[in-house]
Write a protein that holds these residues in place. Structure first.
Motif, PDB file in Angstrom:
ATOM      1  N   SER A 471       0.828  -1.213   0.000  1.00 55.06           N
ATOM      2  CA  SER A 471       0.000   0.000   0.000  1.00 55.06           C
ATOM      3  C   SER A 471       0.856   1.254   0.000  1.00 55.06           C
ATOM      4  CB  SER A 471      -0.931  -0.001   1.223  1.00 55.06           C
ATOM      5  OG  SER A 471      -1.788  -1.116   1.198  1.00 55.06           O
ATOM      6  N   ARG A 472       1.909   1.284   0.838  1.00 52.93           N
ATOM      7  CA  ARG A 472       2.778   2.456   0.909  1.00 52.93           C
ATOM      8  C   ARG A 472       3.478   2.682  -0.430  1.00 52.93           C
ATOM      9  NH1 ARG A 472       3.898   0.493   6.136  1.00 52.93           N
ATOM     10  NH2 ARG A 472       5.758  -0.596   5.376  1.00 52.93           N
ATOM     11  N   GLU A 473       3.898   1.577  -1.064  1.00 54.99           N
ATOM     12  CA  GLU A 473       4.602   1.712  -2.345  1.00 54.99           C
ATOM     13  C   GLU A 473       3.661   2.245  -3.426  1.00 54.99           C
ATOM     14  OE1 GLU A 473       7.696  -0.827  -5.158  1.00 54.99           O
ATOM     15  OE2 GLU A 473       6.724  -1.807  -3.442  1.00 54.99           O
ATOM     16  N   MET A 474       2.408   1.799  -3.401  1.00 59.38           N
ATOM     17  CA  MET A 474       1.431   2.288  -4.378  1.00 59.38           C
ATOM     18  C   MET A 474       1.082   3.749  -4.118  1.00 59.38           C
ATOM     19  SD  MET A 474      -1.105  -1.033  -4.752  1.00 59.38           S
ATOM     20  CE  MET A 474      -2.213  -0.223  -5.884  1.00 59.38           C
ATOM     21  N   MET A 475       1.018   4.129  -2.848  1.00 52.97           N
ATOM     22  CA  MET A 475       0.689   5.518  -2.495  1.00 52.97           C
ATOM     23  C   MET A 475       1.796   6.474  -2.933  1.00 52.97           C
ATOM     24  SD  MET A 475      -2.288   5.803  -0.935  1.00 52.97           S
ATOM     25  CE  MET A 475      -2.169   7.237   0.101  1.00 52.97           C
ATOM     26  N   GLN A 476       3.017   5.957  -3.061  1.00 49.34           N
ATOM     27  CA  GLN A 476       4.143   6.811  -3.441  1.00 49.34           C
ATOM     28  C   GLN A 476       4.174   7.127  -4.936  1.00 49.34           C
ATOM     29  OE1 GLN A 476       7.567   4.732  -1.963  1.00 49.34           O
ATOM     30  NE2 GLN A 476       7.080   5.149   0.198  1.00 49.34           N
ATOM     31  N   ILE A 477       3.312   6.479  -5.715  1.00 49.24           N
ATOM     32  CA  ILE A 477       3.248   6.763  -7.157  1.00 49.24           C
ATOM     33  C   ILE A 477       2.429   8.038  -7.338  1.00 49.24           C
ATOM     34  CG2 ILE A 477       2.569   5.890  -9.429  1.00 49.24           C
ATOM     35  CD1 ILE A 477       2.792   3.053  -8.310  1.00 49.24           C
ATOM     36  N   LYS A 478       3.091   9.166  -7.362  1.00 47.10           N
ATOM     37  CA  LYS A 478       2.411  10.467  -7.433  1.00 47.10           C
ATOM     38  C   LYS A 478       2.044  10.841  -8.869  1.00 47.10           C
ATOM     39  CE  LYS A 478       2.903  11.060  -3.005  1.00 47.10           C
ATOM     40  NZ  LYS A 478       1.720  10.957  -2.120  1.00 47.10           N
ATOM     41  N   LYS A 479       2.909  10.483  -9.802  1.00 50.17           N
ATOM     42  CA  LYS A 479       2.655  10.838 -11.201  1.00 50.17           C
ATOM     43  C   LYS A 479       2.624   9.564 -12.060  1.00 50.17           C
ATOM     44  CE  LYS A 479       4.771  15.431 -10.951  1.00 50.17           C
ATOM     45  NZ  LYS A 479       5.817  16.320 -11.521  1.00 50.17           N
ATOM     46  N   PRO A 480       1.502   8.887 -12.045  1.00 52.37           N
ATOM     47  CA  PRO A 480       1.422   7.657 -12.862  1.00 52.37           C
ATOM     48  C   PRO A 480       1.519   7.984 -14.353  1.00 52.37           C
ATOM     49  CG  PRO A 480      -0.746   8.254 -12.015  1.00 52.37           C
ATOM     50  CD  PRO A 480       0.229   9.184 -11.353  1.00 52.37           C
ATOM     51  N   SER A 481       2.204   7.124 -15.090  1.00 53.46           N
ATOM     52  CA  SER A 481       2.335   7.311 -16.541  1.00 53.46           C
ATOM     53  C   SER A 481       1.921   6.021 -17.252  1.00 53.46           C
ATOM     54  CB  SER A 481       3.772   7.682 -16.919  1.00 53.46           C
ATOM     55  OG  SER A 481       4.674   6.687 -16.471  1.00 53.46           O
ATOM     56  N   GLU A 482       1.301   6.192 -18.411  1.00 50.50           N
ATOM     57  CA  GLU A 482       0.782   5.042 -19.148  1.00 50.50           C
ATOM     58  C   GLU A 482       1.913   4.345 -19.899  1.00 50.50           C
ATOM     59  OE1 GLU A 482      -3.043   4.056 -22.061  1.00 50.50           O
ATOM     60  OE2 GLU A 482      -2.652   6.097 -21.346  1.00 50.50           O
ATOM     61  N   LEU A 483       1.875   3.012 -19.899  1.00 54.91           N
ATOM     62  CA  LEU A 483       2.864   2.226 -20.615  1.00 54.91           C
ATOM     63  C   LEU A 483       2.660   2.405 -22.114  1.00 54.91           C
ATOM     64  CD1 LEU A 483       5.157   0.082 -20.273  1.00 54.91           C
ATOM     65  CD2 LEU A 483       3.390  -1.662 -20.520  1.00 54.91           C
ATOM     66  N   ASN A 484       3.749   2.681 -22.827  1.00 52.63           N
ATOM     67  CA  ASN A 484       3.669   2.917 -24.271  1.00 52.63           C
ATOM     68  C   ASN A 484       3.800   1.594 -25.018  1.00 52.63           C
ATOM     69  OD1 ASN A 484       3.673   3.947 -26.827  1.00 52.63           O
ATOM     70  ND2 ASN A 484       5.732   4.822 -26.714  1.00 52.63           N
TER      71      ASN A 484
END
Length: 696
Positions: A471-484
């Motif tokens: 959960s903590r690791e997922m919460m740290q994703i502040k700027k998600p980017s889409e896989l190209n």
């Protein structure tokens, strides 16, 4: 080794294995005393096997017998090797000889001495006969009548003998239980086996019928036997197809519409059964429509179009997901630890991590098991399980669609950093993925999986630490980017451009800014759904929904192009002439109206027309006279005219190989036969073009 079984009673559903076990034991004993060869036995060895086998049947009083051999060529070879076999007594020989002389006497001159007639006459007198499509119709009829009288003791036949002819016998023998169906070698279908095996046992004569399968050194697989003997009946399927002759004949009669004839065909039976329920559904929907009113709101004046564009948007998104997520690159990226955004009624546009993908037998990803991060007590308010109407499901689907709502990865819903986040383990399909993120978690997903299993079986002593780490690791994703995925193919690029264009159109609708949009959208959705259902039912009840309607319309356009029909579907002169033809109606009509027959002698006309009935694919090129060669060229030119019309109306893709439907291999034989009036001479010509066999 031989597998033999008495014909089972209709109510006996148990497969008796005693004879199979005996054959298995006999084969095992034979292998101990005799060295087996993997090579296929030669013609003479096969003839000797059949010869000794028939003599065994004679000793066991199991004659008359039909041996089903699923090859005309093999029947001919075996028949020629049975010279030493005689199954009739003198009285029977006299009756057979007298009957043959009476029947063959109907032929003229030297036709009575055709090679096949001479050969079969000798066989029949000894109580042996053959029956397949290569036998002359006269001799085939003689065989059937002698068999019915009980004068034929051994019949070598293909499976066609069992179709439509009621000729029972004491014993039925299968030379093999596999057949070549034109594309591959396969086991006999249950219906085929029963049709042939059902000939065993004569009513009022035999107490039981005997069915024997010749094994020839190799025992059939037991499961194959069970499948063949006790399998399900083959489903009935319609072979009905609209033809030019059918269309012209019905239009000529005017008592029945062609569309009505198509509707009554067996091919449309299931659809017509459903149509009875459609009529009742239509009444209910029409009554429901009367109680629905359109939205009257100035802001939502374009909400109808918003609904339709939303459906288009969802369809484009799903097409893109199918195209992209089923690629090898996508399959490799959807591994444990990959972060994705899902959009389901329970969790619209939520971040999740893949625990493990569930794959099918072909190793394709069927669904994903994910762990979804969300706030405690979160409720989307979109409960799909409580919906009772299909239109409500459509509303929910539109509400969770990222494209319809113009959402990007930045709009992902996640718990506030100050909250103590909760999680839910869920199975989602590939279509539930809003997007696949470039980010991955470093948490050990195998440990998470084991941890979740421990929670399931021992919830009191469950350690939440691995889940909290994730959960903590997922919460740290502040700027998600889409896989190209690097879409490079033209179709994929076009599809992506259409999605972006449609997404821009959805963002410009004013109705989405209405304060009561949700209520108005539900009201519009129900109204639009009922209207679409009524349109669907109207189409299903119309002629346009018929399976063969497109082909019928294509054929009508071809007939109009070739001037067989007028603009109002009335028959023209060529159409009336074509109605008189029973086969190849368009080709023959074109020949007549082009004066093809004017300068040809009768013999040449009949010879050229043989190309429409001759079926032999492989034969040497006939030596044609200049007159016949010119007639052949003109014939193909006129036939190509019809093919061009069919290509123009999309009834066939191209005109390649159209000449293959006309086989000119018999032209020379027919022409010489008509000139010389001698079948014997004609057969001598055939002997030079084909390998000598019983079928000549």
């Amino acid at each position: 080794a031989v597998v033999s079984s008495r014909v089972r009673a209709a109510n006996d559903k148990n497969f008796k294995t005693s004879e199979y076990d005996r054959a298995k034991a006999a084969l095992a004993a034979r292998k101990k005393t005799k060295k087996e060869s993997n090579q296929r036995p030669g013609k003479q060895a096969e003839r000797n096997t059949i010869l000794s086998f028939v003599r065994m049947l004679e000793r066991e009083n199991l004659l008359p017998c039909v041996i089903f051999i699923l090859s005309k060529a093999r029947i001919n070879d075996l028949a020629e090797g049975l010279n030493a076999l005689d199954l009739t007594i003198n009285k029977e020989k006299g009756l057979i000889r007298e009957f043959i002389i009476k029947c063959v006497g109907r032929l003229k001159g030297s036709d009575r001495d055709l090679p096949q007639i001479v050969f079969l006459k000798e066989l029949l007198i000894r109580g042996i006969a053959v029956h397949h499509s290569g036998v002359l119709p006269l001799m085939k009829e003689v065989t059937e009548m002698l068999f019915e009288k009980g004068l034929i003791k051994l019949l070598l036949a293909t499976e066609t003998f069992a179709m439509g002819i009621n000729m029972p016998t004491r014993t039925v023998v299968f030379d093999a239980i596999e057949k070549f169906d034109g594309s591959c070698k396969r086991l006999l279908a249950t219906s085929e086996y029963i049709q042939m095996a059902g000939r065993a046992g004569r009513r009022g004569i035999d107490e039981t019928g005997t069915v024997i399968i010749l094994c020839k050194g190799k025992l059939p697989d037991f499961t194959d036997l069970i499948s063949m003997v006790q399998g399900k009946a083959t489903d009935l399927s319609s072979h009905f197809k609209p033809t030019y002759n059918m269309i012209l004949s019905v239009l000529k009669g005017k008592d029945l519409k062609v569309e009505e004839l198509l509707k009554r065909s067996f091919a449309e039976y299931e659809q017509q059964v459903k149509s009875r329920g459609y009529k009742q559904d239509r009444k209910e929907l029409e009554k429901k429509l009367e109680g629905l009113t359109p939205v009257s709101c100035q802001v939502c004046h374009n909400i109808d179009q918003y609904y339709m564009d939303g459906l288009i948007m969802m369809e484009l998104e799903n097409d893109f997901k199918h195209r992209i997520l089923n690629t090898a690159k996508a399959s490799k990226s959807l591994h444990p630890g990959r972060v994705v955004i899902i959009s389901t009624p329970q969790f619209p546009f939520h971040m999740a991590t893949i625990i493990n993908p569930n794959v099918d037998d072909k190793k394709d990803i069927r669904e994903l098991r994910v762990i979804v991060l969300h706030s405690k007590g979160y409720n989307s308010g979109l409960d799909l399980s409580s919906t009772s109407e299909p239109w409500e499901r459509t509303v929910i689907a539109l509400q969770v669609s990222p494209g319809v709502n113009n959402r990007s990865v930045c709009d992902v819903i996640r718990p506030d950093s100050s909250d103590d986040p909760d999680f839910t383990v869920s199975n989602v399909s590939l279509l539930d993925l809003a997007c696949v993120l470039a980010q991955k978690v470093t948490t050990d997903m195998e440990g998470i999986k084991k941890n979740l299993q421990h929670m399931r079986f021992n919830p009191r002593n469950w350690d939440r630490t691995p889940i909290d780490t994730l959960s903590r690791e997922m919460m740290q994703i502040k700027k998600p980017s889409e896989l190209n995925y690097e879409v490079k193919d033209m179709d994929g690029v076009d599809l992506l451009n259409n999605i972006m264009k449609q997404r821009g159109a959805m963002a410009n609708y004013s109705c989405s800014k209405c304060s009561t949009f949700d209520d108005h959208f539900k009201q519009t959705s129900e109204l639009m759904f009922v209207k679409k259902e009524l349109e669907r039912i109207a189409y299903s009840l119309s002629y346009q929904s018929l399976q063969f309607m497109p082909e019928f319309e294509d054929r009508v356009r071809v007939l109009k192009r070739l001037r067989y029909l007028g603009n109002e579907d009335q028959l023209k002169l060529k159409g009336k002439a074509a109605c008189a033809m029973s086969t190849s109606e368009l080709v023959i009509t074109e020949l007549v109206f082009d004066n093809f027959f004017k300068d040809l002698e009768i013999e040449a006309i009949v010879a050229i027309l043989s190309c429409m009935v001759f079926q032999q694919k492989r034969c040497s090129d006939p030596a044609l006279t200049p007159e016949l060669e010119a007639a052949k060229k003109q014939f193909l030119t006129l036939a190509h005219k019809i093919v061009e019309a069919e290509v123009a109306e999309k009834l066939r893709p191209n005109d390649a190989d159209f000449e293959e439907q006309f086989r000119f291999g018999l032209v020379e034989v027919v022409y010489r036969w008509l000139k010389e009036k001698s079948s014997q001479r004609s057969c001598s010509i055939l002997m030079w073009t084909r390998e000598p066999s019983l079928g000549v």
